[in-house]
Scaffold this motif. Structure first.
Motif, PDB file in Angstrom:
ATOM      1  N   ARG A   1       0.842  -1.204   0.000  1.00 55.21           N
ATOM      2  CA  ARG A   1       0.000   0.000   0.000  1.00 55.21           C
ATOM      3  C   ARG A   1       0.872   1.246   0.000  1.00 55.21           C
TER       4      ARG A   1
ATOM      5  N   GLU B   1      -0.289  -1.547  -4.514  1.00 55.97           N
ATOM      6  CA  GLU B   1      -1.687  -1.163  -4.334  1.00 55.97           C
ATOM      7  C   GLU B   1      -1.672   0.342  -4.095  1.00 55.97           C
TER       8      GLU B   1
ATOM      9  N   SER C   1      -8.248   3.133   5.212  1.00 55.36           N
ATOM     10  CA  SER C   1      -9.547   2.641   4.758  1.00 55.36           C
ATOM     11  C   SER C   1      -9.402   1.888   3.441  1.00 55.36           C
ATOM     12  N   ASP C   2     -10.322   0.960   3.225  1.00 54.89           N
ATOM     13  CA  ASP C   2     -10.370   0.266   1.948  1.00 54.89           C
ATOM     14  C   ASP C   2     -11.148   1.109   0.939  1.00 54.89           C
TER      15      ASP C   2
END
Length: 310
Positions: free
Chosen positions: A127, A152, A206-207
């Protein structure tokens, strides 16, 4: 004409960038844990002592989330110009907030972001959130390098910061009572760094933001005459705007030992590519961005714009 005291204009002025110049003491970074036994891996905040970085680090720490600061004074140290420092600072981290100093528009910035992102992914850190700039070709190249790294990824694009007027680039000019700049009648929807930090933290924890680009600005566009008027009203003293030719400003930069390339960041204003406000703050946070007038009033109340009386 006073020279700038900090080179980066965007988010950059993006990022854009991350070396503070005398912020109020209340905005200094809080102590943050480097690790949390049995808990989540720390988030690495590159530029964690700068305008957006220290705010992101403080917000994560306030949520009891572990943070590691990536800076030349950090432990371990991080330096964009020394790739040998990158691996140690990545070890054991779970996500990274990436800001690039001095600016993504500079030669070699995109390549450095790409190399760092690929190293992070190779070490299992997927991420990655990049602070980018609206409409800047160099920033777009850096974004492409990030996307192609296998991460990501999320990109947060921002325009020129409110806080350039009290923490960096324009502070000395405000104190001197004159903004002498090559901006003509160009307008910019300046953005609050606190709004940027709130968005970045939401994206990190957060997703639903992977593979997305969030563009941020303030709620309205201002030209520098309007900025000077807002600052004058907030401070109770006259602050003038004086237009100067771009080449003259470039010469002033060189005279004061700064790269002439900093003047090119003004082209983002002069061609109008970022003149329209965007609604990324509301899209991510569900609220409106802070207005420049409120920023000016609240900042004036701290006394940072009171000229030193000798």
């Amino acid at each position: 004409m006073e020279p700038p005291v900090e080179p980066s204009l965007t988010g950059r002025m993006t990022h854009r960038t991350e070396r503070p110049a005398g912020p109020p003491a209340s905005s200094a970074p809080h102590p943050v844990p480097a690790s949390s036994p049995g808990g989540p891996a720390p988030t690495l905040v590159i530029g964690g002592t700068g305008k957006t970085g220290r705010r992101v680090a403080n917000r994560l720490a306030a949520r009891d989330l572990p943070v590691r600061i990536g800076s030349r004074s950090g432990e371990p140290p991080f330096d964009w110009g020394k790739p040998e420092t990158w691996e140690a600072v990545l070890e054991g981290t779970g996500a990274v907030y990436i800001t690039y100093y001095p600016d993504l528009g500079f030669t070699g910035a995109a390549e450095a972001v790409g190399a760092f992102s690929r190293l992070a992914v190779a070490r299992g850190i997927r991420r990655l959130v990049l602070l980018s700039g609206r409409g800047e070709e160099g920033a777009l190249r850096a974004e492409r390098e990030l996307r192609e790294s296998g991460a990501e990824w999320t990109v947060v694009r921002a325009g020129w910061f409110f806080q350039n007027f009290d923490e960096g680039f324009f502070l000395e000019s405000v104190l001197a009572g004159e903004l002498a700049l090559p901006t003509a009648d160009a307008v910019e929807p300046f953005v609050d760094v606190d709004d940027i930090a709130d968005v970045v933290v939401e994206v990190l924890i957060s997703d639903g933001h992977v593979g997305r680009i969030h563009e941020l600005s303030g709620p309205r566009a201002l030209d520098f005459r309007e900025v000077a008027a807002e600052l004058s009203e907030a401070t109770g003293r006259e602050i003038r705007y004086t237009p100067v030719p771009l080449e003259s400003y470039r010469a002033v930069l060189v005279e004061h030992g700064l790269p002439a390339e900093f003047a090119d960041l003004f082209r983002l204003l002069l061609d109008g590519r970022n003149a329209q406000p965007v609604d990324g703050v509301r899209e991510v946070l569900g609220r409106a961005p802070r207005d420049f007038s409120r920023y000016a009033r609240e900042t004036a109340a701290t006394g940072v714009w009171n000229p030193t009386v000798s």
